[in-house]
Design an enzyme around this catalytic site. Structure first.
Site, PDB file in Angstrom:
ATOM      1  N   PRO A  88       0.824  -1.221   0.000  1.00  0.00           N
ATOM      2  CG  PRO A  88      -0.673  -1.514   1.747  1.00  0.00           C
ATOM      3  CD  PRO A  88       0.612  -2.028   1.209  1.00  0.00           C
ATOM      4  CD  GLU A 115      -1.337  -5.522   9.643  1.00  0.00           C
ATOM      5  OE1 GLU A 115      -2.343  -6.263   9.596  1.00  0.00           O
ATOM      6  OE2 GLU A 115      -1.350  -4.332   9.254  1.00  0.00           O
ATOM      7  NE  ARG A 157      -3.995  -4.986 -22.537  1.00  0.00           N
ATOM      8  CZ  ARG A 157      -3.907  -3.791 -23.112  1.00  0.00           C
ATOM      9  NH1 ARG A 157      -3.028  -2.914 -22.684  1.00  0.00           N
ATOM     10  NH2 ARG A 157      -4.668  -3.482 -24.149  1.00  0.00           N
ATOM     11  CG  ASP A 172      -3.664  -0.014 -24.238  1.00  0.00           C
ATOM     12  OD1 ASP A 172      -4.714  -0.549 -24.659  1.00  0.00           O
ATOM     13  OD2 ASP A 172      -2.762  -0.623 -23.674  1.00  0.00           O
TER      14      ASP A 172
END
Ligand SMILES: Nc1cc(-c2ccc3ccn(Cc4ccccc4)c3c2)n[nH]1
Length: 246
Positions: A88, A115, A157, A172
């Protein structure tokens, strides 16, 4: 491209055997190896976590299994992978980062749980390989596995031959170039009318220049509506042209 993934949930990566990435594996474009971190534990309970120093909730992943795993997969002095650690607290994952990673010969993914992983693992890895700590966005997952699936799909991809139609990568949204930060516009296919809703006439006109302008306008409209912060970064001439036509 070689991919190594270390996780305590190897079964999370069964989806890599389906669809485009499955084909890329079968054709040898992708060489994927999933490793169970518990292979590098030595106690009866195959322990991978312990309580956090300094207190606090939850558990932290022990450094020893990770150190042994990274040494076994990428032995010191041998070829060097790029270590990708979803977290995160990492730098945002972007299409530009996906393109950067797609140019690498060997990616090694570390899937944390609990964590997170004892910070000394990344600190030590940085002394002998490039490390990217990557966040997928400002939301919290329970571990790194889903993030790795996202990164592997976004990178895979982009590899030549993985996607049937190379053009679709070039077009894209977020791809470098004139459409740099425009969202995708609406797409349509047969039937021409569905539940009383007709496909926009312009798309059936065969006027490729007009179709390209219409698509750009729709992309601009959607970008202004859904991502005003991206629209604010657009070349003012682009917005003016759009505003003149809308
Ligand atoms: N963008 C993004 C990435 C993650 C992520 C990635 C790896 C891990 C490993 C453990 N957790 C759980 C966790 C929850 C809170 C604080 C720290 C760790 C992870 C979350 N969440 N969101």
């Amino acid at each position: 491209m070689k991919l190594d993934i270390v996780t305590i949930f190897p079964e999370y990566f069964a989806p890599l055997d389906v669809s485009l990435l499955g084909k890329a594996r079968r054709t040898g474009l992708l060489d994927v190896h999933v490793h169970d971190l518990r292979r590098w534990t030595h106690d009866r309970h195959r322990t991978v976590d312990d309580t956090p120093y300094g207190g606090g909730p939850g558990m932290v992943m022990k450094p020893e299994p990770w150190g042994e795993a990274l040494d076994a997969i990428a032995p010191p002095g041998g070829p060097v992978p790029r270590l990708i650690v979803p977290t995160p607290s990492g730098r945002p994952f972007t299409q530009a980062k996906a393109a950067e990673l797609a140019a690498e010969p060997w990616l090694l993914f570390a899937c944390g749980r609990y964590e997170g992983i004892d910070s000394r693992v990344v600190d030590e890895a940085r002394t002998r390989m490039p490390v990217d700590e990557i966040s997928l966005g400002d939301f919290v997952l329970a571990g790194g596995e889903v993030a790795v699936l996202v990164i592997v799909e976004a990178v895979g991809r982009l590899l030549p031959g993985v996607l049937g139609n190379a053009d679709s990568v070039a077009d894209d949204s977020f791809a470098p170039g004139a459409m740099e930060s425009l969202l995708e516009g609406p797409v349509y296919t047969k039937p021409p009318v569905w539940r009383g809703r007709a496909v926009p006439d312009i798309l059936l006109s065969g006027h490729h220049g007009a179709i390209a302008r219409w698509r750009r306008d729709e992309a601009l409209r959607r970008t202004v509506r859904n991502r005003p912060e991206l629209a604010a970064r657009l070349d003012p001439a682009t917005l003016d042209a759009h505003d003149r036509r809308v």
